[in-house]
Design a protein around this motif. Structure first.
Motif, PDB file in Angstrom:
ATOM      1  N   LYS A 160       5.699   5.759  -6.565  1.00  0.00           N
ATOM      2  CA  LYS A 160       4.711   3.806  -6.665  1.00  0.00           C
ATOM      3  C   LYS A 160       4.755   3.077  -5.648  1.00  0.00           C
ATOM      4  N   ARG A 161       3.652   2.536  -6.309  1.00  0.00           N
ATOM      5  CA  ARG A 161       3.614   1.516  -5.027  1.00  0.00           C
ATOM      6  C   ARG A 161       4.447   0.284  -5.822  1.00  0.00           C
ATOM      7  N   PRO A 162       4.818  -0.360  -5.208  1.00  0.00           N
ATOM      8  CA  PRO A 162       4.450  -1.182  -3.602  1.00  0.00           C
ATOM      9  C   PRO A 162       5.733  -0.436  -2.940  1.00  0.00           C
ATOM     10  N   GLY A 163       5.607  -0.360  -1.784  1.00  0.00           N
ATOM     11  CA  GLY A 163       5.842   0.177  -0.477  1.00  0.00           C
ATOM     12  C   GLY A 163       7.575  -0.247   0.286  1.00  0.00           C
ATOM     13  N   ILE A 164       7.825  -1.485  -0.889  1.00  0.00           N
ATOM     14  CA  ILE A 164       8.777  -2.754  -0.306  1.00  0.00           C
ATOM     15  C   ILE A 164      10.407  -1.906  -0.694  1.00  0.00           C
ATOM     16  N   GLY A 165      10.065  -0.852  -1.614  1.00  0.00           N
ATOM     17  CA  GLY A 165      11.344   0.057  -2.218  1.00  0.00           C
ATOM     18  C   GLY A 165      12.519   0.788  -0.525  1.00  0.00           C
TER      19      GLY A 165
ATOM     20  N   ALA B 218       0.498  -1.213   0.093  1.00  0.00           N
ATOM     21  CA  ALA B 218      -0.323   0.192  -0.457  1.00  0.00           C
ATOM     22  C   ALA B 218       1.093   1.322  -0.287  1.00  0.00           C
ATOM     23  N   PHE B 219       1.620   1.474   0.491  1.00  0.00           N
ATOM     24  CA  PHE B 219       2.748   2.669   0.689  1.00  0.00           C
ATOM     25  C   PHE B 219       3.680   2.614  -0.796  1.00  0.00           C
ATOM     26  N   ALA B 220       4.011   3.562  -0.816  1.00  0.00           N
ATOM     27  CA  ALA B 220       4.705   4.254  -2.126  1.00  0.00           C
ATOM     28  C   ALA B 220       6.319   4.206  -2.079  1.00  0.00           C
ATOM     29  N   SER B 221       7.042   4.081  -2.369  1.00  0.00           N
ATOM     30  CA  SER B 221       8.534   4.321  -3.284  1.00  0.00           C
ATOM     31  C   SER B 221       8.966   4.604  -4.129  1.00  0.00           C
ATOM     32  N   VAL B 222      10.542   5.468  -3.537  1.00  0.00           N
ATOM     33  CA  VAL B 222      10.339   6.187  -4.925  1.00  0.00           C
ATOM     34  C   VAL B 222      11.214   5.931  -6.155  1.00  0.00           C
ATOM     35  N   VAL B 223      11.115   5.720  -7.840  1.00  0.00           N
ATOM     36  CA  VAL B 223      10.980   5.066  -8.453  1.00  0.00           C
ATOM     37  C   VAL B 223      11.631   5.535  -9.939  1.00  0.00           C
ATOM     38  N   SER B 224      12.278   4.994 -10.135  1.00  0.00           N
ATOM     39  CA  SER B 224      12.422   6.032 -11.729  1.00  0.00           C
ATOM     40  C   SER B 224      11.462   5.717 -13.087  1.00  0.00           C
ATOM     41  N   ILE B 225      11.407   7.066 -13.715  1.00  0.00           N
ATOM     42  CA  ILE B 225      10.525   6.847 -14.674  1.00  0.00           C
ATOM     43  C   ILE B 225      10.822   7.193 -16.173  1.00  0.00           C
ATOM     44  N   LYS B 226      12.578   7.674 -16.005  1.00  0.00           N
ATOM     45  CA  LYS B 226      13.077   7.142 -16.888  1.00  0.00           C
ATOM     46  C   LYS B 226      14.439   6.266 -16.945  1.00  0.00           C
ATOM     47  N   ASP B 227      15.309   6.298 -17.533  1.00  0.00           N
ATOM     48  CA  ASP B 227      16.562   6.603 -17.712  1.00  0.00           C
ATOM     49  C   ASP B 227      17.244   7.138 -16.948  1.00  0.00           C
ATOM     50  N   ILE B 228      18.399   6.887 -15.808  1.00  0.00           N
ATOM     51  CA  ILE B 228      18.910   8.184 -14.997  1.00  0.00           C
ATOM     52  C   ILE B 228      20.641   7.207 -15.589  1.00  0.00           C
ATOM     53  N   LYS B 229      21.262   8.525 -15.678  1.00  0.00           N
ATOM     54  CA  LYS B 229      22.451   8.321 -16.231  1.00  0.00           C
ATOM     55  C   LYS B 229      23.555   9.000 -14.781  1.00  0.00           C
ATOM     56  N   LYS B 230      24.538   8.191 -14.431  1.00  0.00           N
ATOM     57  CA  LYS B 230      25.060   8.437 -13.344  1.00  0.00           C
ATOM     58  C   LYS B 230      25.829   9.937 -13.565  1.00  0.00           C
ATOM     59  N   GLY B 231      25.911  10.611 -12.493  1.00  0.00           N
ATOM     60  CA  GLY B 231      26.001  12.329 -12.640  1.00  0.00           C
ATOM     61  C   GLY B 231      24.999  13.516 -12.999  1.00  0.00           C
ATOM     62  N   GLU B 232      23.599  12.542 -13.294  1.00  0.00           N
ATOM     63  CA  GLU B 232      23.051  13.277 -13.620  1.00  0.00           C
ATOM     64  C   GLU B 232      22.108  13.703 -12.753  1.00  0.00           C
ATOM     65  N   LYS B 233      21.181  14.970 -11.779  1.00  0.00           N
ATOM     66  CA  LYS B 233      20.916  15.530 -10.968  1.00  0.00           C
ATOM     67  C   LYS B 233      19.569  14.205 -11.324  1.00  0.00           C
ATOM     68  N   PHE B 234      18.344  13.781  -9.611  1.00  0.00           N
ATOM     69  CA  PHE B 234      17.257  13.457  -9.173  1.00  0.00           C
ATOM     70  C   PHE B 234      16.210  14.814  -9.492  1.00  0.00           C
ATOM     71  N   SER B 235      15.453  13.964 -10.660  1.00  0.00           N
ATOM     72  CA  SER B 235      14.712  15.473 -10.770  1.00  0.00           C
ATOM     73  C   SER B 235      12.896  14.955 -11.130  1.00  0.00           C
ATOM     74  N   LYS B 236      11.975  15.647 -11.129  1.00  0.00           N
ATOM     75  CA  LYS B 236      10.608  15.099 -10.866  1.00  0.00           C
ATOM     76  C   LYS B 236      10.567  14.385 -11.942  1.00  0.00           C
ATOM     77  N   GLU B 237      11.347  15.094 -13.256  1.00  0.00           N
ATOM     78  CA  GLU B 237      10.966  14.324 -14.791  1.00  0.00           C
ATOM     79  C   GLU B 237      12.133  13.017 -14.583  1.00  0.00           C
ATOM     80  N   ASN B 238      12.560  12.786 -13.847  1.00  0.00           N
ATOM     81  CA  ASN B 238      13.302  11.527 -13.799  1.00  0.00           C
ATOM     82  C   ASN B 238      12.654  10.623 -12.392  1.00  0.00           C
ATOM     83  N   ILE B 239      12.316  10.731 -11.918  1.00  0.00           N
ATOM     84  CA  ILE B 239      11.764  10.434 -10.856  1.00  0.00           C
ATOM     85  C   ILE B 239      10.676  11.020 -10.247  1.00  0.00           C
ATOM     86  N   TRP B 240       9.410   9.905  -9.767  1.00  0.00           N
ATOM     87  CA  TRP B 240       8.072   9.499  -9.090  1.00  0.00           C
ATOM     88  C   TRP B 240       8.258   8.744  -7.951  1.00  0.00           C
TER      89      TRP B 240
END
Length: 343
Positions: free
Chosen positions: A306-311, A282-304
């Motif tokens: 989502k369920r499940p809460g096992i992350g 039921a809980f949500a975890s942080v997940v990538s929503i596109k491929d992310i390269k090493k050195g790239e900054k996390f943003s609203k465009e590449n992480i969001w």
């Protein structure tokens, strides 16, 4: 507090007292039929009323008519009282069923009769709560006492408590409204809570005169340890207390429901360990929503989130990640972990 082997308190199921009172109309056979019905419904304690009218009332009572009757209180009790032999038989019958017999003495003679019968506890009616001479007389028997407190206030109740403490009596106090039946707005469960505050060492409960189990259930939720209602085997019987009595079905529901409600009390606002199986999906975890390269900054465009809460990183930490540098190449739809964050 304990009556025979029945322990009473917040660590035990609420004690439900089925009060026969005067519902038997003075007939022992009827009383025994009511006992049978209560036993089948699971009753543990049957309460009677012991009336020795000449010692209980003066002649003036012949002119006093209760609000729920058309006869004087003197006439009603004369008709409904069991004699000593019949009351002994009633007690023996109740005990033969494995239940506990208690009774309310309304006079000194009634108390003496019950003591002679070796009763295990005394129930004191609201009208006797401030009858301090009678309270003290009964307290000398050194038996547990359950006191109804209707029509009384904290100060008058406190005087009774002082007598009980003087004699080292185990006792309980029941909030009561003495109207038959009691309308919902006059139940005043807040008064019961007030008694809990004022008498923190007392077992507290409710003696109820409404026409359903709702007040008793509410009282249990607030911490009541004893519940008392009048009982009849049939709502078709005649008598001034039948209207506010419970029948066998209502008694069974009260016993089972109050036991279940008591299990619902207490606790603190936190996740129960048993909820982990639900947290996982039921809980949500942080997940990538596109491929992310090493050195790239996390943003609203590449992480969001989502369920499940096992992350490893739960949704509550999402904003903490925005602007952080990604330490590893991450594929789309991958749960983010703390090792992916370059601090």
């Amino acid at each position: 507090m304990k009556i025979q082997n029945r322990k009473i308190g917040k660590n035990y199921p609420p004690l439900v007292i089925a009060e026969l009172g005067i519902n038997h109309g003075g007939d022992l056979k009827t009383a025994m039929q009511m006992v049978d019905a209560a036993h089948k419904s699971g009753a543990e304690v049957i309460k009677h009323q012991t009336h020795i009218v000449d010692d209980e009332m003066s002649g003036a009572a012949k002119k006093v008519i209760p609000g729920n009757a058309k006869k004087s209180i003197y006439e009603i009790m004369q008709e409904c009282a069991l004699n000593e032999d019949d009351e002994i038989k009633l007690k023996e019958y109740i005990e033969s069923k494995g239940m506990i017999f208690i009774s309310t003495p309304f006079s000194r003679a009634a108390a003496n009769r019950l003591e002679k019968m070796n009763i295990s506890a005394y129930k004191i009616g609201s009208g006797e709560c401030n009858n301090y001479p009678l309270i003290e007389h009964i307290a000398q028997f050194k038996k547990p006492m359950i006191i109804s407190t209707g029509m009384n206030n904290i100060n008058s109740i406190r005087k009774t408590v002082e007598i009980l403490q003087k004699y080292s009596i185990e006792y309980a106090l029941l909030h009561t409204t003495n109207l038959y039946p009691t309308p919902p707005h006059l139940v005043r469960l807040g008064a019961m809570v007030e008694m809990m505050r004022e008498f923190p060492d007392a077992i507290i409960g409710l003696s109820d005169h409404t026409t359903s189990n709702l007040a008793c259930f509410g009282a249990v939720a607030l911490g009541a340890c004893i519940l008392e209602r009048h009982f009849t085997d049939s709502m078709q019987r005649k008598g001034p207390d039948i209207i506010n009595s419970m029948d066998p079905r209502a008694l069974k529901e009260l016993i089972e429901g109050s036991k279940e409600l008591a299990l619902m009390r207490g606790g603190k606002k936190e996740a129960a360990k048993e909820e982990q199986v639900t947290i996982d999906f039921a809980f949500a975890s942080v997940v990538s929503i596109k491929d992310i390269k090493k050195g790239e900054k996390f943003s609203k465009e590449n992480i969001w989130v989502k369920r499940p809460g096992i992350g490893e990183i739960k949704a509550e930490f999402y904003k903490d990640l925005i602007g952080k540098v990604c330490k590893n190449d991450i594929k789309n739809d991958t749960l983010i972990s703390w090792k992916d964050i370059d601090e």
